[in-house]
Design an enzyme around this catalytic site. Structure first.
Site, PDB file in Angstrom:
ATOM      1  N   GLY A  13       0.809  -1.207   0.000  1.00  0.00           N
ATOM      2  CA  GLY A  13       0.000   0.000   0.000  1.00  0.00           C
ATOM      3  C   GLY A  13       0.843   1.258   0.000  1.00  0.00           C
ATOM      4  CG  ASN A  35      -5.534  -8.949   1.222  1.00  0.00           C
ATOM      5  OD1 ASN A  35      -5.193  -7.770   1.043  1.00  0.00           O
ATOM      6  ND2 ASN A  35      -6.726  -9.274   1.700  1.00  0.00           N
ATOM      7  N   GLY A  39      -3.700  -2.976  -2.270  1.00  0.00           N
ATOM      8  CA  GLY A  39      -2.287  -2.687  -2.517  1.00  0.00           C
ATOM      9  C   GLY A  39      -1.897  -2.931  -3.963  1.00  0.00           C
ATOM     10  CB  VAL A  60      -3.178  -9.921   8.517  1.00  0.00           C
ATOM     11  CG1 VAL A  60      -1.840  -9.707   7.842  1.00  0.00           C
ATOM     12  CG2 VAL A  60      -4.068  -8.690   8.388  1.00  0.00           C
ATOM     13  CE  LYS A  94     -13.269 -12.027   7.761  1.00  0.00           C
ATOM     14  NZ  LYS A  94     -13.694 -12.994   6.694  1.00  0.00           N
ATOM     15  N   GLY A 105      -1.317 -11.729  18.705  1.00  0.00           N
ATOM     16  CA  GLY A 105      -0.932 -13.067  19.149  1.00  0.00           C
ATOM     17  C   GLY A 105       0.469 -13.426  18.674  1.00  0.00           C
ATOM     18  CE1 TYR A 148      -9.528   2.861   7.682  1.00  0.00           C
ATOM     19  CE2 TYR A 148     -10.120   5.094   8.321  1.00  0.00           C
ATOM     20  CZ  TYR A 148      -9.159   4.162   7.984  1.00  0.00           C
ATOM     21  OH  TYR A 148      -7.833   4.523   7.950  1.00  0.00           O
ATOM     22  CB  THR A 178      -0.408  10.872   5.014  1.00  0.00           C
ATOM     23  OG1 THR A 178      -0.461  10.963   6.443  1.00  0.00           O
ATOM     24  CG2 THR A 178       1.047  10.805   4.583  1.00  0.00           C
TER      25      THR A 178
END
Length: 329
Positions: A13, A35, A39, A60, A94, A105, A148, A178
């Site tokens: 990205g 994924n 990106g 992820v 998600k 984790g 979001y 940005t």
């Protein structure tokens, strides 16, 4: 100790790719993960020939396994513009929840320090200006932007829980608007939207009356702030952004002057929950990180415009405006 290893999610990205560049330059072994739902491999293809860079095409939100030692994790995987998160709302939720849980984790298992990319959107449509980190926000959880905003607010909450309950070393950066090279021209955010319209010879679209304010930070400044925060010992959220506030109308006029377009400004209805003000209070960043932005808007916009002008013609193709509700991000 050997070479430090860092996992950067959302590596292909806009911000993720610049972070990959920075940490390669700093001598780290960089593991990029993306994924590619938003990106673009073109952002990182220059890194593929390097021994200290590797890439995993992985979501992820599913279990994340990285063999060997891991010292740092930067979690930047997430759709970040309205055109994306309104089109893929479930994936947005998600990656902020399941994805963050998976990576926390991993951080716990590897004894790694993890920095999450939060956002000024956690402040919603703010009732205070500028927004300090202590402000809790004014967010509509069931509005169009809620997928979001609430994903990021949950992300902060679970990160802090892992920090306090499991003792994981965590950092939280709240990123304000940005811009810079590698932004997607058609991603629906205000700067590439205006420049894209100018390059295509279209009228420039402002939603609302243009009195809303935004504060634009050049990407190199932002990356420096993130780097300093990761290396600090401060676990509470920190705003990183440029406090130089400007109205959308003034900004549009700057783009018209920069591009030399003869097109006019057209006004459309302001979308639901569009924030009226957006300006960071960077007192903490100055005091704790010794950071403040260095690149002025005129200089940064010139570099960004040159980048967009260099893109192939197909990148300028017009997007379907019915797919999203706002440029004013």
């Amino acid at each position: 100790m050997g070479q430090k290893r860092i996992l950067i999610t959302g590596a292909a990205g806009f911000l993720g790719s610049h972070l990959c560049d920075r940490f390669v330059k700093e001598g780290y072994h960089v593991i990029g993960m993306d994924n590619l739902i938003t990106g673009d491999m073109a952002n990182i293809e220059h890194l593929f020939k390097l021994e200290n860079f590797e890439f995993y095409n992985h979501d992820v939100s599913k279990f994340v396994h990285i063999p060997g030692k891991l010292h740092y994790i930067l979690h930047f995987a997430s759709p970040a513009s309205p055109i994306d998160y309104l089109k893929i709302p479930i994936q947005t939720l998600k990656v902020g929840s399941l994805g963050t849980h998976n990576l926390l984790g991993l951080a716990r298992n590897k004894n790694a320090r993890m920095l999450i990319a939060s956002t000024s959107e956690v402040y919603g449509d703010p009732n205070v200006n500028p927004q300090p980190e202590e402000y809790w926000g004014n967010v509509n959880p069931v509005g169009p932007r809620g997928v979001y905003d609430e994903a990021k607010r949950f992300q902060e909450a679970i990160t802090m829980a892992y920090h306090t309950f499991h003792g994981v070393e965590t950092r939280i950066v709240r990123i304000f608007n940005t811009y810079g090279p590698r932004m997607r021209l058609n991603d629906g955010r205000v700067l590439p939207a205006f420049i894209g319209q100018a390059l295509r010879g279209e009228d420039l679209t402002i939603f609302g009356d243009g009195s809303q304010t935004r504060s634009f930070c050049y990407v190199d400044d932002l990356i420096e702030g993130i780097y300093r925060l990761l290396m600090s010992d401060y676990a509470q959220p920190v705003n990183i952004g440029n406090p130089d506030e400007i109205t959308i109308k003034q900004f549009c006029e700057e783009i018209i002057k920069l591009t030399g377009t003869t097109q006019k400004i057209v006004y459309k209805e302001l979308p639901q929950d569009d924030p009226k003000q957006r300006r960071p209070d960077i007192t903490k960043a100055r005091a704790i990180l010794g950071w403040e932005p260095k690149v002025g808007r005129a200089e940064g916009l010139k570099i960004t415009y040159e980048y967009f002008k260099s893109l192939p013609a197909e990148a300028l193709e017009k997007i379907d405006h019915k797919d999203f509700t706002t440029f004013n991000r």
